[in-house]
Design a protein around this motif. Structure first.
Motif, PDB file in Angstrom:
ATOM      1  N   ALA A  99       1.578  -3.363   4.040  1.00  0.00           N
ATOM      2  CA  ALA A  99       0.950  -3.514   5.354  1.00  0.00           C
ATOM      3  C   ALA A  99      -0.123  -4.597   5.305  1.00  0.00           C
ATOM      4  O   ALA A  99      -0.261  -5.390   6.240  1.00  0.00           O
ATOM      5  CB  ALA A  99       0.361  -2.179   5.801  1.00  0.00           C
ATOM      6  N   ALA A 100      -0.879  -4.648   4.188  1.00  0.00           N
ATOM      7  CA  ALA A 100      -1.907  -5.681   4.051  1.00  0.00           C
ATOM      8  C   ALA A 100      -1.264  -7.061   4.002  1.00  0.00           C
ATOM      9  O   ALA A 100      -1.809  -8.029   4.528  1.00  0.00           O
ATOM     10  CB  ALA A 100      -2.755  -5.427   2.803  1.00  0.00           C
ATOM     11  N   ALA A 101      -0.090  -7.152   3.372  1.00  0.00           N
ATOM     12  CA  ALA A 101       0.620  -8.432   3.296  1.00  0.00           C
ATOM     13  C   ALA A 101       1.019  -8.910   4.693  1.00  0.00           C
ATOM     14  O   ALA A 101       1.209 -10.104   4.921  1.00  0.00           O
ATOM     15  CB  ALA A 101       1.851  -8.300   2.403  1.00  0.00           C
ATOM     16  N   GLN A 102       1.155  -7.974   5.639  1.00  0.00           N
ATOM     17  CA  GLN A 102       1.413  -8.325   7.034  1.00  0.00           C
ATOM     18  C   GLN A 102       0.160  -8.853   7.722  1.00  0.00           C
ATOM     19  O   GLN A 102       0.209  -9.197   8.898  1.00  0.00           O
ATOM     20  CB  GLN A 102       1.878  -7.080   7.805  1.00  0.00           C
ATOM     21  CG  GLN A 102       3.210  -6.502   7.373  1.00  0.00           C
ATOM     22  CD  GLN A 102       4.354  -7.333   7.904  1.00  0.00           C
ATOM     23  OE1 GLN A 102       4.225  -7.980   8.927  1.00  0.00           O
ATOM     24  NE2 GLN A 102       5.460  -7.338   7.180  1.00  0.00           N
ATOM     25  N   GLY A 103      -0.951  -8.829   7.008  1.00  0.00           N
ATOM     26  CA  GLY A 103      -2.206  -9.228   7.629  1.00  0.00           C
ATOM     27  C   GLY A 103      -2.806  -8.128   8.484  1.00  0.00           C
ATOM     28  O   GLY A 103      -3.694  -8.377   9.294  1.00  0.00           O
ATOM     29  N   LEU A 104      -2.324  -6.919   8.302  1.00  0.00           N
ATOM     30  CA  LEU A 104      -2.832  -5.786   9.076  1.00  0.00           C
ATOM     31  C   LEU A 104      -4.061  -5.189   8.400  1.00  0.00           C
ATOM     32  O   LEU A 104      -4.260  -5.377   7.198  1.00  0.00           O
ATOM     33  CB  LEU A 104      -1.743  -4.720   9.199  1.00  0.00           C
ATOM     34  CG  LEU A 104      -0.499  -5.164   9.976  1.00  0.00           C
ATOM     35  CD1 LEU A 104       0.655  -4.219   9.722  1.00  0.00           C
ATOM     36  CD2 LEU A 104      -0.820  -5.261  11.477  1.00  0.00           C
ATOM     37  N   ASN A 105      -4.855  -4.476   9.150  1.00  0.00           N
ATOM     38  CA  ASN A 105      -6.008  -3.784   8.586  1.00  0.00           C
ATOM     39  C   ASN A 105      -5.638  -2.342   8.273  1.00  0.00           C
ATOM     40  O   ASN A 105      -5.278  -1.585   9.168  1.00  0.00           O
ATOM     41  CB  ASN A 105      -7.178  -3.830   9.565  1.00  0.00           C
ATOM     42  CG  ASN A 105      -7.738  -5.231   9.653  1.00  0.00           C
ATOM     43  OD1 ASN A 105      -8.134  -5.801   8.647  1.00  0.00           O
ATOM     44  ND2 ASN A 105      -7.731  -5.790  10.841  1.00  0.00           N
ATOM     45  N   ILE A 106      -5.766  -2.004   7.004  1.00  0.00           N
ATOM     46  CA  ILE A 106      -5.285  -0.716   6.529  1.00  0.00           C
ATOM     47  C   ILE A 106      -6.403  -0.018   5.767  1.00  0.00           C
ATOM     48  O   ILE A 106      -7.061  -0.631   4.925  1.00  0.00           O
ATOM     49  CB  ILE A 106      -4.094  -0.901   5.562  1.00  0.00           C
ATOM     50  CG1 ILE A 106      -2.998  -1.737   6.220  1.00  0.00           C
ATOM     51  CG2 ILE A 106      -3.545   0.433   5.090  1.00  0.00           C
ATOM     52  CD1 ILE A 106      -2.421  -1.145   7.474  1.00  0.00           C
ATOM     53  N   ILE A 107      -6.582   1.275   6.025  1.00  0.00           N
ATOM     54  CA  ILE A 107      -7.591   2.064   5.312  1.00  0.00           C
ATOM     55  C   ILE A 107      -6.886   3.061   4.409  1.00  0.00           C
ATOM     56  O   ILE A 107      -6.018   3.801   4.848  1.00  0.00           O
ATOM     57  CB  ILE A 107      -8.475   2.853   6.310  1.00  0.00           C
ATOM     58  CG1 ILE A 107      -9.072   1.937   7.373  1.00  0.00           C
ATOM     59  CG2 ILE A 107      -9.558   3.617   5.579  1.00  0.00           C
ATOM     60  CD1 ILE A 107     -10.047   0.938   6.851  1.00  0.00           C
ATOM     61  N   ASP A 108      -7.300   3.069   3.158  1.00  0.00           N
ATOM     62  CA  ASP A 108      -6.769   3.990   2.147  1.00  0.00           C
ATOM     63  C   ASP A 108      -7.484   5.334   2.317  1.00  0.00           C
ATOM     64  O   ASP A 108      -8.666   5.459   1.988  1.00  0.00           O
ATOM     65  CB  ASP A 108      -7.074   3.379   0.772  1.00  0.00           C
ATOM     66  CG  ASP A 108      -6.444   4.140  -0.383  1.00  0.00           C
ATOM     67  OD1 ASP A 108      -6.018   5.282  -0.199  1.00  0.00           O
ATOM     68  OD2 ASP A 108      -6.404   3.545  -1.482  1.00  0.00           O
ATOM     69  N   CYS A 109      -6.772   6.332   2.819  1.00  0.00           N
ATOM     70  CA  CYS A 109      -7.447   7.596   3.136  1.00  0.00           C
ATOM     71  C   CYS A 109      -6.427   8.720   3.220  1.00  0.00           C
ATOM     72  O   CYS A 109      -5.321   8.533   3.711  1.00  0.00           O
ATOM     73  CB  CYS A 109      -8.188   7.416   4.469  1.00  0.00           C
ATOM     74  SG  CYS A 109      -8.805   8.916   5.210  1.00  0.00           S
ATOM     75  N   ASP A 110      -6.790   9.889   2.728  1.00  0.00           N
ATOM     76  CA  ASP A 110      -5.926  11.063   2.749  1.00  0.00           C
ATOM     77  C   ASP A 110      -6.152  11.822   4.060  1.00  0.00           C
ATOM     78  O   ASP A 110      -7.259  12.289   4.329  1.00  0.00           O
ATOM     79  CB  ASP A 110      -6.272  11.942   1.539  1.00  0.00           C
ATOM     80  CG  ASP A 110      -5.485  13.245   1.524  1.00  0.00           C
ATOM     81  OD1 ASP A 110      -4.633  13.451   2.405  1.00  0.00           O
ATOM     82  OD2 ASP A 110      -5.741  14.055   0.610  1.00  0.00           O
ATOM     83  N   LEU A 111      -5.108  11.959   4.843  1.00  0.00           N
ATOM     84  CA  LEU A 111      -5.241  12.599   6.165  1.00  0.00           C
ATOM     85  C   LEU A 111      -5.731  14.036   6.070  1.00  0.00           C
ATOM     86  O   LEU A 111      -6.299  14.571   7.028  1.00  0.00           O
ATOM     87  CB  LEU A 111      -3.902  12.569   6.901  1.00  0.00           C
ATOM     88  CG  LEU A 111      -3.372  11.169   7.243  1.00  0.00           C
ATOM     89  CD1 LEU A 111      -2.026  11.272   7.947  1.00  0.00           C
ATOM     90  CD2 LEU A 111      -4.374  10.430   8.119  1.00  0.00           C
ATOM     91  N   ASN A 112      -5.523  14.681   4.919  1.00  0.00           N
ATOM     92  CA  ASN A 112      -5.999  16.060   4.775  1.00  0.00           C
ATOM     93  C   ASN A 112      -7.523  16.149   4.760  1.00  0.00           C
ATOM     94  O   ASN A 112      -8.081  17.232   4.879  1.00  0.00           O
ATOM     95  CB  ASN A 112      -5.425  16.683   3.508  1.00  0.00           C
ATOM     96  CG  ASN A 112      -3.963  16.992   3.671  1.00  0.00           C
ATOM     97  OD1 ASN A 112      -3.568  17.632   4.644  1.00  0.00           O
ATOM     98  ND2 ASN A 112      -3.146  16.525   2.739  1.00  0.00           N
TER      99      ASN A 112
END
Lengths: 594, 594
Positions: free
Chosen positions: A446-459
């Motif tokens: 997703a980062a390679a798409q230039g998108l902003n992504i947050i590493d986080c556990d939904l739980n």
């Protein structure tokens, strides 16, 4: 053995002279943040690549406490730098495209003005004794201000990116909070908004060791035969322990703990870890100045952008760059939690930010270690790249979701995978888009798409986001793997004005029949297909279940789409979708208006 | 605020003279483990309670590196001791019932022979200068040997229990490995079989700080005006950081980080954590001897019972006591992982052992802190108590399981809860019984039954146990909460000659009807009843599913009991139990013979 790849900061250091060093001097007096001033300052630095005609391709690289300007080699004959893996032609920080600048920090001892430099005496022409303990207290902001003078000297008004790890990361954060328009990208690695009390404690002990060394002589030791090498070595030993994880130290020293490598030293060498520390401590004293160590560690300790989200939001409020924040799972000196605190403030401010926690046993040193650089380098490359790979294909559920999102809406996609939905939305012109993902390959793609992504556990809920921050919060084909569905449901309704949940209906006819006729544990099909005893799925919701949960949580369902995927047709709401649909998309919200 | 209950080691220390101190001297030469000997040794100690006529009620309490013999007060006028909460009339270590002995360790500085004591000179009558650096290197075993002389002096052949934390825990482990018949119970708290490389590294740096202090004078500083207080204070500062968790330090120091308490000190006091460390460091030098610090920390560092399971099994092979091992979740100096390594060796040797990890933010200091003592005190009380509360009632499933276990069989009960099944088996005369539980209330209740319970998450497999260790491994009404069922299945078959799994059948008629007619996510009844979105259950196995899994894992089912609990009747194997039974008990094994 894994440890063969783990190299400590010092092992990759270049001990030779910095033959590509450039220097520039600025006349003073140069005012300092804590008061006082310096009469004149020299800044030493190295550069790679060529500045383009509009001076828009410059990247600033900031070094850590014991680092220097030699971040990479300049040619085949040159010694490798401390970020050799990251900086160079064709590398993530591509010197074929960018003009890279790495200055030595103010207060250090590698060419930029510091305590070991002669103090220009007032009223006379000559230069007198070194500053020593008379070197004023400086801050990270002072370091950054000097770098800003250097930028102006080089003709650079705005950086393309500012990049740094550890103390270098502090500099990047100081830059963007002090000069909000100063860069397009901010890349802060293994750093924090301020030190933990534990890290602060270690620095205090290290400084006490140096300052109580009788040879420290109040900081005026330069003309003496004996330097405070004992105190400085002890400080460095302590540092080395904090740079490694306990696991990494055991891998390195436990097998031969009683079998030290004997070196010439007055320090204890009874254990292998002792001889290593003695070696590192002593080696450090041959290349580093004790006053500089005190100056730089105090500057780091005084760094304080706040810790609570509100304090941090205030610090970062004006920033006009995007952010890439990287932490390391086993780094206990600058923890992932501290990076998350920064990220949570940035997301609350709607700043573009990507955050990834790299899994490693290497500890804080990971940011300098090849194997771990290889893990985070793709994120740096993606952030600096202007090319995006073709977006991944969207799923049927994602296509249905697309149809429910009006133009221009801001969207948070939970469990965004490789970012297919977000990439499609961006194509359609949406700009406030953010994804949450926990799988490292998803984050990278997703980062390679230039998108902003947050590493986080939904739980863990959605601590990174504030109330009603997004027009739409999406949870697509992810519900079944979440343990704390109740919390997540509340969090989605808190963060989103609208929520869209797409999920496989576990009460679909085919599954019911399977359950009734075969008497087997419910089991998904397609993407979700696993054995009952090893599936990542832990919830088996039906359409009726999710509708009930919406009611329980006082959410109003505004739209519901029910599909029979196999037969590629829609199931009407009055045609028993709970039996006949295998895929459902519900759009709901807390309020009654859509 | 939570931190108000968190008191560091030093804050609860008694600074006054030890007015109840007793002393006994032993003529030498007393041989030492690393060679050399001491010509004469004095042992200082305190006692509480009364030794009974057959000398069978004596408990040895071993102190930590900076502790001493004053573990508890002797009367209302007396200063409280460092384990006041644990030792006294009616307390877990009940001085109404037990004769409690706490000696000062060899090499220390509180009355037992150590480096600051006069060295008897050879060939003359008088006493000469203190040992200083001439005090020989000693080991934990040497400390224990002196304690053994004391025991004999007091008429004690065998301890009822040996109890200690940290360095005191090392002493307990040394006792039982060196003298396998020396005690009935061994209670080892916050300790390890040997230090991590990280902990070793901190000790090395601390000793380097002391030994390079010019006032250390090679250890012969007793007749000098200046003592090595700077080095000793720095060592102690470092110690204090390692005794606390990072979270505890932040609670204590982060809110007022820039607002130090000003004390008279030459150490840095710019930050609150700095003034605390300066205070603790300086205070320590008024009551502790630098040579003793070096002697004791080196003895601790030389402690080495091995680390691999095989090494540890060899160390503990001959022990004839039972064990209570306690660790603290946030202790990074002596980690839970290290306690588990000891536990895994003990269980592999079939030694009776209970292990609990106490959840706390206090770090290593937890073993001395009232709030955390209150968490582990019930385990100590249960281990030393001879009374057992009435066992909890057994469930229907447990009664069925009882019927499948032949007399005298060894049994491992996974997810044993409060230990009902194990208590029943013990009543029936079984003696090789052990439970595994992860819930703290379950562990406490089962331990109060006098059962041996291991604190362990079943999703991590069964590393504590060796191949074919038990005649029967039981998993009763727990299958549905396990994520890694496949791994656990393999592990049960590895560890047990037979496996019995009792579980609710999620394909029972009532649930199928519910699923089909109502179209709802499968949901258990009775004990298991939760909403689909918050149930701890994550697997929904049917009888057919579990039979299939047995086949996949090449396990042969020897017995199967199917019950209709509601109608209190058995369902025959040919009467479609997968539809008609709500409870199943399967007995299976890898081999073909039962």
């Amino acid at each position: 053995m894994e440890m063969e790849h783990v190299t400590s900061t010092d092992d990759i250091r270049v001990e030779g002279p910095l033959k590509h060093l450039q220097q520039v001097s600025f006349a003073g007096p140069i005012a300092l943040e804590l008061g006082g001033s310096l009469p004149r300052v020299t800044c030493a630095f190295e550069t790679w690549g060529t500045l383009n005609s509009d001076c828009s391709n410059a990247i600033l690289v900031c070094h850590a406490v014991s680092g220097d300007s030699h971040a990479a080699s300049h040619d085949a004959d040159d010694a490798p730098g401390w970020w050799e893996r990251l900086i160079g032609p064709g590398k993530p920080i591509d010197t074929d495209r960018y003009f890279v600048v790495c200055p030595n920090v103010l207060g250090g001892c590698r060419g930029t003005t510091g305590p070991s430099d002669p103090m220009p005496s007032a009223g006379t022409n000559g230069e007198s004794r070194p500053y020593g303990a008379d070197f004023p207290d400086i801050t990270i902001n002072d370091m950054v201000d000097l770098q800003r003078r250097l930028a102006h000297h080089l003709g650079i008004d705005r950086w393309h990116a500012i990049v740094g790890g550890s103390l270098g990361g502090h500099q990047t954060l100081s830059w963007v909070t002090r000069y909000p328009k100063s860069t397009k990208h901010c890349i802060a690695i293994a750093t924090s908004s301020r030190l933990t009390s534990q890290a602060l404690g270690f620095d205090v002990v290290a400084r006490n060791a140096i300052q109580t060394d009788p040879n420290f002589a109040g900081g005026q030791y330069y003309d003496r035969a004996e330097k405070p090498t004992t105190g400085l070595a002890i400080a460095r030993m302590l540092g080395h322990i904090t740079y490694l994880s306990s696991e990494a130290m055991d891998s390195k020293f436990d097998p031969d703990r009683h079998d030290p490598r004997h070196i010439a030293s007055s320090f204890e060498q009874r254990f292998s870890v002792g001889s290593y520390l003695a070696h590192q401590g002593q080696k450090f004293t041959t290349r580093f100045d004790a006053n500089s160590y005190i100056t730089l560690s105090m500057a780091m300790d005084l760094m304080d952008l706040g810790r609570s989200r509100l304090e941090l939001m205030e610090s970062f409020d004006d920033c006009e760059c995007d952010f890439l924040i990287i932490s390391f799972s086993s780094d206990w000196l600058f923890t992932s939690q501290q990076s998350c605190e920064i990220v949570n403030a940035l997301t609350a401010l709607d700043k573009p930010v990507t955050y990834a926690e790299i899994t490693t046993i290497a500890g804080h040193d990971a940011f300098l270690i090849d194997a771990d650089i290889d893990q985070y380098a793709p994120l740096v490359r993606a952030r600096l790249s202007e090319h995006e790979p073709p977006p991944p294909e969207t799923t049927e559920a994602e296509q249905l979701i697309m149809g429910l999102i009006p133009e221009g809406a801001s969207v948070l996609d939970l469990g965004c995978g490789q970012g297919g939905l977000l990439a499609e939305l961006r194509k359609r012109g949406h700009d406030r888009l953010i994804g949450v993902e926990v799988a490292q390959d998803g984050i990278h793609a997703a980062a390679a798409q230039g998108l902003n992504i947050i590493d986080c556990d939904l739980n863990q809920g959605l601590p990174a986001f504030i109330d009603q921050q997004f027009d739409f919060v999406i949870l697509s084909e992810t519900l079944q793997v979440v343990a704390n569905i109740e919390t997540l449901m509340e969090e989605m309704l808190r963060v989103g004005k609208h929520v869209i949940v797409a999920f496989q209906n576990f009460a679909h006819r085919s599954l019911r029949e399977d359950y009734v006729t075969r008497g087997r544990s419910p089991r998904a099909t397609g993407l979700y297909d696993h054995e009952w005893y090893n599936t990542p799925n832990r919830r088996f919701p039906s359409i009726a279940d999710v509708h009930d949960l919406c009611r329980t949580k006082q959410a109003i369902v505004h739209r519901a789409i029910y599909r029979d995927s196999k037969n590629q047709c829609e199931i009407a709401a009055d045609a028993d979708p709970n039996l006949n649909a295998d895929l459902a998309v519900l759009l709901f919200s807390k309020s009654s208006g859509e």
